[in-house]
Scaffold this motif. Structure first.
Motif, PDB file in Angstrom:
ATOM      1  N   ALA B 264     -22.924 -26.002  -1.181  1.00 34.94           N
ATOM      2  CA  ALA B 264     -24.024 -25.794  -2.129  1.00 34.94           C
ATOM      3  C   ALA B 264     -25.298 -26.481  -1.632  1.00 34.94           C
ATOM      4  N   ALA B 265     -25.143 -27.708  -1.150  1.00 34.08           N
ATOM      5  CA  ALA B 265     -26.311 -28.462  -0.681  1.00 34.08           C
ATOM      6  C   ALA B 265     -26.907 -27.808   0.558  1.00 34.08           C
ATOM      7  N   GLU B 266     -26.044 -27.327   1.440  1.00 36.30           N
ATOM      8  CA  GLU B 266     -26.502 -26.702   2.680  1.00 36.30           C
ATOM      9  C   GLU B 266     -27.314 -25.436   2.377  1.00 36.30           C
ATOM     10  N   ASP B 267     -26.813 -24.639   1.443  1.00 39.88           N
ATOM     11  CA  ASP B 267     -27.536 -23.422   1.056  1.00 39.88           C
ATOM     12  C   ASP B 267     -28.906 -23.744   0.481  1.00 39.88           C
ATOM     13  N   PHE B 268     -28.984 -24.871  -0.197  1.00 42.78           N
ATOM     14  CA  PHE B 268     -30.182 -25.236  -0.957  1.00 42.78           C
ATOM     15  C   PHE B 268     -31.204 -25.971  -0.079  1.00 42.78           C
ATOM     16  N   ARG B 336     -27.092 -24.395  -8.768  1.00 47.31           N
ATOM     17  CA  ARG B 336     -27.450 -23.050  -8.323  1.00 47.31           C
ATOM     18  C   ARG B 336     -26.231 -22.140  -8.154  1.00 47.31           C
ATOM     19  N   ILE B 337     -25.058 -22.736  -7.987  1.00 49.15           N
ATOM     20  CA  ILE B 337     -23.891 -21.883  -7.737  1.00 49.15           C
ATOM     21  C   ILE B 337     -23.052 -21.670  -8.987  1.00 49.15           C
ATOM     22  N   LEU B 387     -17.538 -27.035 -12.858  1.00 44.39           N
ATOM     23  CA  LEU B 387     -18.373 -25.847 -12.969  1.00 44.39           C
ATOM     24  C   LEU B 387     -17.839 -24.946 -14.084  1.00 44.39           C
ATOM     25  N   TYR B 388     -18.735 -24.510 -14.954  1.00 45.73           N
ATOM     26  CA  TYR B 388     -18.298 -23.634 -16.037  1.00 45.73           C
ATOM     27  C   TYR B 388     -19.456 -22.743 -16.456  1.00 45.73           C
ATOM     28  N   ASP B 389     -19.168 -21.863 -17.370  1.00 50.00           N
ATOM     29  CA  ASP B 389     -20.191 -20.948 -17.860  1.00 50.00           C
ATOM     30  C   ASP B 389     -20.198 -21.021 -19.387  1.00 50.00           C
ATOM     31  N   ALA B 390     -21.251 -21.601 -19.930  1.00 54.62           N
ATOM     32  CA  ALA B 390     -21.306 -21.824 -21.377  1.00 54.62           C
ATOM     33  C   ALA B 390     -21.313 -20.512 -22.155  1.00 54.62           C
ATOM     34  N   ASN B 391     -21.667 -19.417 -21.486  1.00 56.56           N
ATOM     35  CA  ASN B 391     -21.694 -18.127 -22.184  1.00 56.56           C
ATOM     36  C   ASN B 391     -20.305 -17.521 -22.345  1.00 56.56           C
ATOM     37  N   GLN B 392     -19.337 -18.040 -21.592  1.00 54.08           N
ATOM     38  CA  GLN B 392     -17.957 -17.583 -21.760  1.00 54.08           C
ATOM     39  C   GLN B 392     -17.358 -18.376 -22.920  1.00 54.08           C
ATOM     40  N   PRO B 393     -16.903 -17.678 -23.961  1.00 54.40           N
ATOM     41  CA  PRO B 393     -16.379 -18.416 -25.119  1.00 54.40           C
ATOM     42  C   PRO B 393     -15.254 -19.367 -24.694  1.00 54.40           C
TER      43      PRO B 393
END
Ligand SMILES: Cc1cc2nc3c(=O)[nH]c(=O)nc-3n(C[C@H](O)[C@H](O)[C@H](O)COP(=O)(O)OP(=O)(O)OC[C@H]3O[C@@H](n4cnc5c(N)ncnc54)[C@H](O)[C@@H]3O)c2cc1C
Lengths: 351, 489
Positions: B264-268, B336-337, B387-393
């Motif tokens: 992630a850091a390398e991409d950024f 970002r990921i 890592l998670y997605d708050a939009n996923q219930p």
């Protein structure tokens, strides 16, 4: 907890004392009886709280029971090329207990670089005035869960409870040491000390007395070689630093009041008999001047003065606190020791 | 009800009289930016936001709130990650942002006197022309305030060698809950009486409002050398850390990043990290040229014996900065990921690093949530980013449960639920795991000694025993499990 826990007998003694409102005098190895204010009470001894609980050199942490002798700890650490960063003093040729060392909060000549007791103190176990045996902090380098009750115990002179165990952060012992001596007066010495504070040397001592400035460095021999070239002076090998720490120098061989002034390092204090230690931040004076005068002097350099030894041990030994601090400290004392049983009067007459 | 509204109106009037109309915010759109700190999953709109200009105004504001028995939540820069500055619906949010002056750089005595709203990095920037700097360097240092650092006892990359905030403080001025000025420490290295300076540090705005800070400055090192060692296994990197410390050197910084955070850091940032490595170890050595050289020889030997697949040294200041830039930007890079991430902050004895990282990996599989590990390895301070997605219930709850498990693991290994981010609102349940009821009671008693009516940041950091009973947590004693024979997951 199992019955063989030596702390449980002490816990019982505390419970009994609280119930009967009896004063207790917490004692380790009697090496600091001459310090602080005079206090009376039945002896509560940490003697049986003995031994190392956990020590793994790769963690740079040691956990020890409070009655363990400082020399025993230092021996063990030495075998693993480590040391106690605050380098605690041992007075009167007696071996201090680690609990007493932490409670007194005193540090040796390397204090400005290696930190005070509180800087090494990672965790404690404590029996408070309600006889609750509690654990605060821990064995890890970083821990901000809950209030920092561990560090509050450093320098509390046992007035908040009985320490039964302490966990301390350690320092790798430097491979070599160098002491350089310069002849100069106090003013020049202070200037040199302050100039060196702007250099990234691995310093471990800066002390002036009787026309001699001594500077100590602890590092790899290659680094010391360079420092010696850059700073110059006579190199010296002696027991000076441990004699200074343990008050074995002739200077301390006096019956007159011994004052410790903890001040801003650049403080311009001109006194006949003084030692300038801690690169200026700690001054030892033998003086019969009035306490108020010395306190004023210390305050002028945003510090405080302690009647460290000799003199009247029933007087105000520590610098009196302002109203706001004093009230808070009394409340804290009451929190940990509601019946006022621990070392009454050892720090201040009213707590 | 009516009298309560009347009281609130009176309070508002008085506060405006103290700080001026412009500096009391009460309209919805003005309050929204203050709803949360860096932990944005928790939000509450405060009743009022007050922005005093100096310590006298802070004192007057606190007095006024005390008179009206209105709770106060202090706020620095709002970068806290535990919800410490989360407002109260019926409370005043006291922002220290306008107290942003560096009052003095005292070169001779190597110290700085600053107001609480000064940014961490600004201190080192002001000190640099004098050959000095302020050592504690949280990754958030461009934004976070010194007042917030004191309240959280913040750490950073350089704390392994130079200590945390508490080890770099000389004095504090604090406004107590009843509006008195409390002066702690001074110009000397210690002060008379009990060590309230340490107690105040890390107290999360619950014992007083910090209005002035004296910091210890250090001489800039003559030389700094940065090394990056790659490993094919994360556990090897963990073990290398223990070996380095055991070898007798204390690097200025010693940080680990795992594969996911490296990528992630390398991409950024394009820091030049080896994206095929399972982990990298970043290490800073500093001091005089001779100190660095001798430490370097020792370090190289240890790294070679620890199974590192590649060791790279930065050859210029620019390359050094690039190596560290990736680490310092690791959190946003991970941001970002994944739509959301949840940052944990447990600490453990270093020797268990390898072991606990494996545990976290199996938990990650169990919860089907990815984890990026980037942390202060030298201090044993983990920062698993879930890592998670708050939009996923349900995913947020899942992530929180996972995080809670990690913290409980840390306690079992003899560590702590928080190394530097504080308990705040976030880890309050896990406090029940780390402390016994006697200990929690003692914390509450201590709080009342400072704040008998519970007006300063109430409800944070220390759980009530009732809450612990509801949470059903079991206090883990001395790192020992109640039923060690049972499988952990
Ligand atoms: C990307 C990122 C990286 C981070 N990296 C690190 C890191 O490496 N190390 C680290 O330790 N932290 C880190 N943090 C966490 C955070 O930056 C620190 O906790 C910081 O000290 C908070 O400062 P602040 O000014 O933002 O305080 P805030 O978030 O505003 O407040 C934090 C707490 O302090 C109290 N408070 C604030 N000011 C005062 C005051 N003057 N008097 C009394 N109480 C006060 C508040 O009430 C609250 O409880 C990071 C955060 C982010 C977002």
């Amino acid at each position: 907890m199992t019955t063989e826990d030596p702390a449980s007998a002490l816990q019982e003694q505390i419970r009994y004392a609280a119930k009967h409102r009896q004063s207790l005098q917490i004692v380790g190895n009697h090496s600091k009886q001459h310090l602080g204010r005079h206090s009376q009470g039945e002896i509560l001894s940490s003697n049986r709280l003995n031994g190392i609980v956990a020590y793994d050199p790769s963690e740079l942490v040691i956990s020890v029971r409070a009655g363990t002798a400082v020399s025993v700890i230092q021996e063990t650490l030495k075998k693993n090329c480590q040391t106690l960063p605050f380098d605690p003093p041992c007075f009167n040729g007696r071996d201090a207990s680690i609990g007493g060392a932490v409670a007194a909060g005193l540090a040796g000549p390397s204090r400005p670089w290696n930190g005070a007791v509180r800087d090494s103190l990672l965790g404690i176990r404590l029996v408070d005035g309600q006889a609750r045996h509690m654990r605060f902090g821990g064995q890890v380098m970083k821990n901000v869960a809950g209030y920092d009750i561990s560090r509050l115990m450093a320098g509390a002179w046992g007035t908040l409870g009985l320490l039964t165990e302490v966990s301390l952060k350690l320092l790798p012992r430097a491979p070599a040491e160098l002491t350089l001596r310069h002849e100069c007066d106090a003013t020049q010495a202070l200037q040199t000390m302050r100039k060196l504070a702007l250099k990234p040397y691995r310093q471990s001592g800066a002390c002036w007395m009787q026309g001699q400035l001594r500077l100590r460095f602890s590092a790899h021999p290659d680094s010391l070689q360079q420092i010696r070239q850059q700073i110059g002076g006579e190199s010296e090998e002696s027991s000076f630093w441990s004699d200074l720490r343990d008050h074995k120098l002739d200077f301390f061989n006096s019956r007159e009041p011994l004052w410790r002034l903890s001040v801003r390092p650049d403080a311009d204090i001109q006194q006949q008999t003084q030692i300038i230690d801690w690169a200026g931040a700690q001054r030892w004076l033998i003086s019969t001047q009035a306490a108020d005068k010395l306190r004023e002097l210390a305050e002028k350099y945003s510090g405080h003065a302690i009647l460290f030894a000799n003199g009247d041990r029933n007087s105000a030994v520590f610098q009196p606190l302002d109203k706001v601090s004093a009230r808070l400290q009394q409340r804290l004392k009451h929190t940990f020791d509601p019946d006022g049983i621990f070392n009454p009067g050892r720090m201040y007459s009213d707590c | 009800m009516i009298s309560r509204m009347k009281a609130a109106a009176h309070l508002l009037e008085k506060l405006i009289a103290i700080v001026g109309h412009k500096h009391v915010l009460s309209r919805d759109e003005e309050l929204i930016p203050y709803e949360c700190d860096g932990l944005s999953a928790y939000r509450v709109k405060p009743m009022l936001v007050v922005l005093p200009a100096d310590s006298e105004q802070v004192q007057a504001v606190v007095r006024c709130c005390h008179q009206y028995q209105t709770p106060i939540v202090a706020r620095g820069a709002g970068t806290g990650l535990s919800g410490g500055a989360l407002p109260l619906q019926n409370g005043v949010l006291l922002s220290l942002a306008r107290l942003n002056q560096i009052l003095q750089i005292d070169v001779v005595n190597t110290r700085a006197r600053v107001q609480p709203g000064v940014r961490n990095l600004a201190v080192s920037e002001a000190a640099r022309p004098h050959g000095l700097y302020y050592a504690p360097d949280p990754s958030s240092q461009i934004a976070c305030s010194i007042g917030g650092n004191v309240a959280e006892n913040a750490g950073g990359v350089h704390c392994l060698k130079y200590g945390l905030t508490v080890n770099n403080l000389l004095a504090l001025k604090v406004i107590t809950v009843d509006g008195e000025l409390l002066e702690l420490g001074g110009g000397a290295l210690d002060s008379a009486g009990l060590d309230l300076l340490s107690l105040m540090t890390g107290s999360e705005g619950m014992l007083g409002i910090v209005v002035e800070i004296t910091l210890r400055l250090l001489p800039l090192p003559q030389q700094t050398r940065t090394l990056m060692a790659s490993f094919e296994q994360l556990q090897q990197a963990g073990n290398a850390v223990a070996d380095i410390i055991a070898s007798g050197i204390i690097p200025a910084g010693l940080e680990i990043m795992d594969r996911l955070s490296i990528q992630a850091a390398e991409d950024f940032i394009h820091a030049g990290y080896p994206t095929d490595a399972a982990a990298i170890l970043l290490c800073d050595l500093d001091g005089t040229a001779a100190d660095v050289e001798t430490d370097y020889r020792q370090l190289m030997q240890t790294l070679q014996n620890s199974g590192s697949s590649e060791i790279r040294q930065a050859h210029s200041g620019e390359e050094r900065q690039r190596m560290w830039a990736g680490r310092k930007a690791a959190f946003p890079a991970v941001g970002r990921i994944s739509p959301d991430y949840y940052c944990m902050d447990g600490t453990i004895p270093r020797k268990y690093l390898g072991e606990i990282l494996q545990h976290i990996d199996s938990l990650s599989q169990h919860y089907k949530l990815r984890v990026a590990n980037v942390f202060h390895a030298g201090d044993g301070n983990l920062h698993p980013l879930i890592l998670y997605d708050a939009n996923q219930p349900g995913e947020l709850q899942h992530a929180e449960e996972f995080g809670g498990k990690i913290l409980e693991l840390c306690v079992r290994y003899g560590g702590s639920i928080t190394g530097e981010h504080g308990v705040g609102m976030e880890k309050i349940n896990q406090m029940c795991v780390q402390f016994s009821s006697d200990e929690l009671n003692c914390f509450h008693e201590l709080k009342s000694a400072f704040d008998p009516d519970g007006l300063l940041n109430p409800g944070k950091a220390i759980p009530t025993l009732v809450r612990c009973a509801e949470f059903g947590a079991m206090h883990v004693h001395n790192g020992q499990l109640a039923h060690p024979e049972l499988e952990r997951f």
